[in-house]
Design a protein around this motif. Structure first.
Motif, PDB file in Angstrom:
ATOM      1  N   GLU A  63       3.726   5.725  -5.755  1.00 45.58           N
ATOM      2  CA  GLU A  63       3.487   5.799  -7.199  1.00 45.58           C
ATOM      3  C   GLU A  63       2.400   6.820  -7.518  1.00 45.58           C
ATOM      4  OE1 GLU A  63       2.545   1.856  -8.423  1.00 45.58           O
ATOM      5  OE2 GLU A  63       4.505   1.033  -7.896  1.00 45.58           O
ATOM      6  N   ALA A  64       1.351   6.829  -6.701  1.00 42.37           N
ATOM      7  CA  ALA A  64       0.264   7.786  -6.909  1.00 42.37           C
ATOM      8  C   ALA A  64       0.745   9.210  -6.655  1.00 42.37           C
ATOM      9  CB  ALA A  64      -0.906   7.455  -5.981  1.00 42.37           C
ATOM     10  N   GLY A  65       1.627   9.380  -5.675  1.00 46.66           N
ATOM     11  CA  GLY A  65       2.170  10.698  -5.391  1.00 46.66           C
ATOM     12  C   GLY A  65       3.019  11.218  -6.533  1.00 46.66           C
ATOM     13  N   ILE A  66       3.824  10.357  -7.116  1.00 44.26           N
ATOM     14  CA  ILE A  66       4.640  10.761  -8.269  1.00 44.26           C
ATOM     15  C   ILE A  66       3.738  11.219  -9.406  1.00 44.26           C
ATOM     16  CG2 ILE A  66       6.217   9.927 -10.063  1.00 44.26           C
ATOM     17  CD1 ILE A  66       7.443   8.074  -7.935  1.00 44.26           C
ATOM     18  N   THR A 119      -8.268   4.026   0.467  1.00 45.78           N
ATOM     19  CA  THR A 119      -8.966   5.004   1.292  1.00 45.78           C
ATOM     20  C   THR A 119      -7.944   5.822   2.085  1.00 45.78           C
ATOM     21  OG1 THR A 119      -9.162   3.479   3.149  1.00 45.78           O
ATOM     22  CG2 THR A 119     -10.964   3.488   1.534  1.00 45.78           C
ATOM     23  N   GLU A 120      -8.373   6.950   2.625  1.00 45.25           N
ATOM     24  CA  GLU A 120      -7.468   7.851   3.332  1.00 45.25           C
ATOM     25  C   GLU A 120      -6.875   7.213   4.598  1.00 45.25           C
ATOM     26  OE1 GLU A 120      -8.702  11.978   3.732  1.00 45.25           O
ATOM     27  OE2 GLU A 120     -10.054  11.734   2.024  1.00 45.25           O
ATOM     28  N   ARG A 121      -7.585   6.281   5.195  1.00 42.93           N
ATOM     29  CA  ARG A 121      -7.049   5.619   6.395  1.00 42.93           C
ATOM     30  C   ARG A 121      -5.733   4.918   6.090  1.00 42.93           C
ATOM     31  NH1 ARG A 121     -10.326   0.081   7.644  1.00 42.93           N
ATOM     32  NH2 ARG A 121      -8.531  -0.122   9.027  1.00 42.93           N
ATOM     33  N   TYR A 122      -5.616   4.411   4.856  1.00 42.02           N
ATOM     34  CA  TYR A 122      -4.382   3.742   4.483  1.00 42.02           C
ATOM     35  C   TYR A 122      -3.257   4.746   4.242  1.00 42.02           C
ATOM     36  CZ  TYR A 122      -7.054  -0.562   4.008  1.00 42.02           C
ATOM     37  OH  TYR A 122      -7.837  -1.654   4.268  1.00 42.02           O
ATOM     38  N   PHE A 123      -3.609   5.958   3.835  1.00 42.74           N
ATOM     39  CA  PHE A 123      -2.580   6.989   3.677  1.00 42.74           C
ATOM     40  C   PHE A 123      -1.906   7.234   5.031  1.00 42.74           C
ATOM     41  CE2 PHE A 123      -0.860  11.226   3.874  1.00 42.74           C
ATOM     42  CZ  PHE A 123      -0.263  11.413   2.641  1.00 42.74           C
ATOM     43  N   TYR A 124      -2.730   7.438   6.055  1.00 43.58           N
ATOM     44  CA  TYR A 124      -2.194   7.767   7.385  1.00 43.58           C
ATOM     45  C   TYR A 124      -1.586   6.553   8.091  1.00 43.58           C
ATOM     46  CZ  TYR A 124      -4.451  12.187   6.532  1.00 43.58           C
ATOM     47  OH  TYR A 124      -4.806  13.389   5.977  1.00 43.58           O
ATOM     48  N   GLU A 125      -1.747   5.401   7.496  1.00 42.02           N
ATOM     49  CA  GLU A 125      -1.066   4.210   7.981  1.00 42.02           C
ATOM     50  C   GLU A 125       0.435   4.318   7.704  1.00 42.02           C
ATOM     51  OE1 GLU A 125      -2.114  -0.351   7.186  1.00 42.02           O
ATOM     52  OE2 GLU A 125      -1.260   0.609   5.393  1.00 42.02           O
ATOM     53  N   SER A 126       0.798   5.007   6.612  1.00 46.65           N
ATOM     54  CA  SER A 126       2.193   5.108   6.197  1.00 46.65           C
ATOM     55  C   SER A 126       2.786   6.503   6.349  1.00 46.65           C
ATOM     56  CB  SER A 126       2.329   4.682   4.727  1.00 46.65           C
ATOM     57  OG  SER A 126       2.024   3.316   4.553  1.00 46.65           O
ATOM     58  N   PHE A 127       1.960   7.536   6.240  1.00 42.11           N
ATOM     59  CA  PHE A 127       2.469   8.896   6.254  1.00 42.11           C
ATOM     60  C   PHE A 127       1.625   9.786   7.171  1.00 42.11           C
ATOM     61  CE2 PHE A 127       3.282   7.004   2.076  1.00 42.11           C
ATOM     62  CZ  PHE A 127       4.670   7.060   2.055  1.00 42.11           C
ATOM     63  N   GLU A 148       3.304  16.361   3.184  1.00 41.64           N
ATOM     64  CA  GLU A 148       4.711  16.726   3.093  1.00 41.64           C
ATOM     65  C   GLU A 148       5.632  15.529   3.330  1.00 41.64           C
ATOM     66  OE1 GLU A 148       2.522  20.499   3.890  1.00 41.64           O
ATOM     67  OE2 GLU A 148       2.433  18.438   4.624  1.00 41.64           O
ATOM     68  N   GLU A 149       5.215  14.622   4.186  1.00 41.14           N
ATOM     69  CA  GLU A 149       6.043  13.442   4.451  1.00 41.14           C
ATOM     70  C   GLU A 149       6.093  12.525   3.235  1.00 41.14           C
ATOM     71  OE1 GLU A 149       6.369   9.628   7.494  1.00 41.14           O
ATOM     72  OE2 GLU A 149       5.143  11.349   8.063  1.00 41.14           O
ATOM     73  N   LEU A 150       4.955  12.357   2.566  1.00 36.82           N
ATOM     74  CA  LEU A 150       4.938  11.568   1.333  1.00 36.82           C
ATOM     75  C   LEU A 150       5.793  12.247   0.274  1.00 36.82           C
ATOM     76  CD1 LEU A 150       3.984   9.372  -0.623  1.00 36.82           C
ATOM     77  CD2 LEU A 150       1.905  10.721  -1.007  1.00 36.82           C
ATOM     78  N   PHE A 151       5.657  13.554   0.150  1.00 35.43           N
ATOM     79  CA  PHE A 151       6.422  14.284  -0.862  1.00 35.43           C
ATOM     80  C   PHE A 151       7.921  14.160  -0.597  1.00 35.43           C
ATOM     81  CE2 PHE A 151       8.474  17.916  -2.817  1.00 35.43           C
ATOM     82  CZ  PHE A 151       7.895  17.940  -4.075  1.00 35.43           C
ATOM     83  N   GLN A 152       8.323  14.268   0.644  1.00 32.20           N
ATOM     84  CA  GLN A 152       9.732  14.140   0.990  1.00 32.20           C
ATOM     85  C   GLN A 152      10.252  12.745   0.644  1.00 32.20           C
ATOM     86  OE1 GLN A 152      10.794  14.295   5.201  1.00 32.20           O
ATOM     87  NE2 GLN A 152      12.670  15.380   4.694  1.00 32.20           N
ATOM     88  N   THR A 153       9.460  11.731   0.943  1.00 33.32           N
ATOM     89  CA  THR A 153       9.833  10.354   0.614  1.00 33.32           C
ATOM     90  C   THR A 153      10.037  10.194  -0.888  1.00 33.32           C
ATOM     91  OG1 THR A 153       8.609   9.481   2.513  1.00 33.32           O
ATOM     92  CG2 THR A 153       9.092   7.937   0.723  1.00 33.32           C
ATOM     93  N   ILE A 154       9.107  10.736  -1.658  1.00 35.18           N
ATOM     94  CA  ILE A 154       9.188  10.666  -3.114  1.00 35.18           C
ATOM     95  C   ILE A 154      10.406  11.431  -3.619  1.00 35.18           C
ATOM     96  CG2 ILE A 154       8.086  11.468  -5.243  1.00 35.18           C
ATOM     97  CD1 ILE A 154       5.381  10.845  -3.861  1.00 35.18           C
ATOM     98  N   ARG A 156       0.832  -1.201   0.000  1.00 35.21           N
ATOM     99  CA  ARG A 156       0.000   0.000   0.000  1.00 35.21           C
ATOM    100  C   ARG A 156       0.869   1.254   0.000  1.00 35.21           C
ATOM    101  NH1 ARG A 156      -3.504  -3.219   3.425  1.00 35.21           N
ATOM    102  NH2 ARG A 156      -2.480  -2.443   5.327  1.00 35.21           N
ATOM    103  N   ARG A 157       1.963   1.204   0.741  1.00 36.99           N
ATOM    104  CA  ARG A 157       2.882   2.343   0.778  1.00 36.99           C
ATOM    105  C   ARG A 157       3.451   2.611  -0.618  1.00 36.99           C
ATOM    106  NH1 ARG A 157       6.443   5.042   4.350  1.00 36.99           N
ATOM    107  NH2 ARG A 157       8.479   5.502   3.437  1.00 36.99           N
ATOM    108  N   GLU A 158       3.830   1.545  -1.311  1.00 36.68           N
ATOM    109  CA  GLU A 158       4.376   1.696  -2.662  1.00 36.68           C
ATOM    110  C   GLU A 158       3.327   2.264  -3.616  1.00 36.68           C
ATOM    111  OE1 GLU A 158       7.541   1.373  -3.676  1.00 36.68           O
ATOM    112  OE2 GLU A 158       7.910   1.154  -1.525  1.00 36.68           O
ATOM    113  N   LYS A 159       2.070   1.844  -3.450  1.00 34.86           N
ATOM    114  CA  LYS A 159       0.991   2.390  -4.277  1.00 34.86           C
ATOM    115  C   LYS A 159       0.829   3.891  -4.049  1.00 34.86           C
ATOM    116  CE  LYS A 159      -2.161  -1.509  -5.041  1.00 34.86           C
ATOM    117  NZ  LYS A 159      -3.543  -1.993  -4.816  1.00 34.86           N
ATOM    118  N   LEU A 160       0.947   4.304  -2.802  1.00 37.66           N
ATOM    119  CA  LEU A 160       0.825   5.726  -2.465  1.00 37.66           C
ATOM    120  C   LEU A 160       1.987   6.528  -3.038  1.00 37.66           C
ATOM    121  CD1 LEU A 160      -0.399   5.324   1.217  1.00 37.66           C
ATOM    122  CD2 LEU A 160      -1.715   6.362  -0.643  1.00 37.66           C
TER     123      LEU A 160
END
Length: 234
Positions: free
Chosen positions: A46-49, A72-80, A84-90, A40-44
């Motif tokens: 890829e979606a962020g890119i 769903t958004e609950r899975y977003f907050y499972e990883s980030f 900004e945290e997702l963007f930094q990771t990307i 799920r993290r990898e999907k997020l």
């Protein structure tokens, strides 16, 4: 997405009611809980890119990323914790890829300095032209996301490229008559020059060809190389 989502949700509810030792052994579609979280993290990512790189960080919400990832958004907050945290990771992941690509280009033309410079610059600008999403994230939005500046991410990333150029100079001219500090400053200047050329090129919509942009950077690198060579032989 609906069937998989319902199955996944049912599985998670069951896991919450199951002792931790049993949860570790439970599989869903051949994947453990930790493997599913990673997927799920990898999907997020890829979606962020896709979303950040296409529409820009400031035009994209968490919901937009989740829609693209089909989560769903609950899975977003499972990883980030936040966007900004997702963007930094990307950003860091893409910089790693870019640096690896440049190094491959440089080493493919070893040991002649000028072909190495040309190949490295070609690798850099070709990667940016091939995927404008990467170019936008690294050379446009990353400069504007305050979080990256607050955490010194931009500074540390620029430092990595400074050191790469520094290592290249020392490799080509191990007997150069300049101090480490002088070469370090020159490397920072070269990196800054290439970065500014890349920013203008990306923001201008890639109107110039890759060859033209590479030529503009080569002119400075070659001039410096000649100057250093004279100093080395003096």
């Amino acid at each position: 997405m609906t069937t998989d989502f319902l199955d996944e949700t049912t599985q998670q509810v069951q896991e919450q009611k199951t002792p931790k030792k049993l949860v570790k052994e439970r599989q869903f579609k051949g994947m453990s809980l930790s493997e599913r979280k990673l997927a799920r993290r990898e999907k997020l990512i890829e979606a962020g890119i896709e979303t950040y790189g296409t529409h820009g960080f400031f035009s994209v919400t968490v919901k937009d990323v989740c829609i693209e990832a089909k989560l769903t958004e609950r899975y977003f907050y499972e990883s980030f914790k936040k966007s900004e945290e997702l963007f930094q990771t990307i950003f860091l992941q893409l910089v790693d890829q870019l640096q690896h690509t440049v190094m491959q280009g440089v080493m493919q033309s070893s040991p002649d300095p000028k072909p190495m410079i040309h190949s490295g610059l070609m690798a850099l600008f070709s990667m940016l032209k091939a995927d404008p999403r990467v170019a936008r994230i690294i050379y446009v939005d990353a400069m504007l996301v305050q979080e990256l500046h607050n955490h010194a991410t931009i500074h540390e990333t620029m430092g990595r490229f400074d050191r790469m150029i520094h290592a290249f100079v020392m490799l080509m001219m191990p007997r150069i008559n300049y101090s480490e500090q002088e070469i370090s400053l020159v490397s920072t200047g070269l990196n800054g020059y290439v970065t500014q050329v890349a920013v203008r090129w990306v923001m201008g919509g890639f109107k110039l060809s890759v060859e033209q942009v590479v030529f503009a950077c080569e002119a400075v690198f070659f001039s410096l190389l000649n100057s250093f060579s004279e100093k080395q032989s003096a």
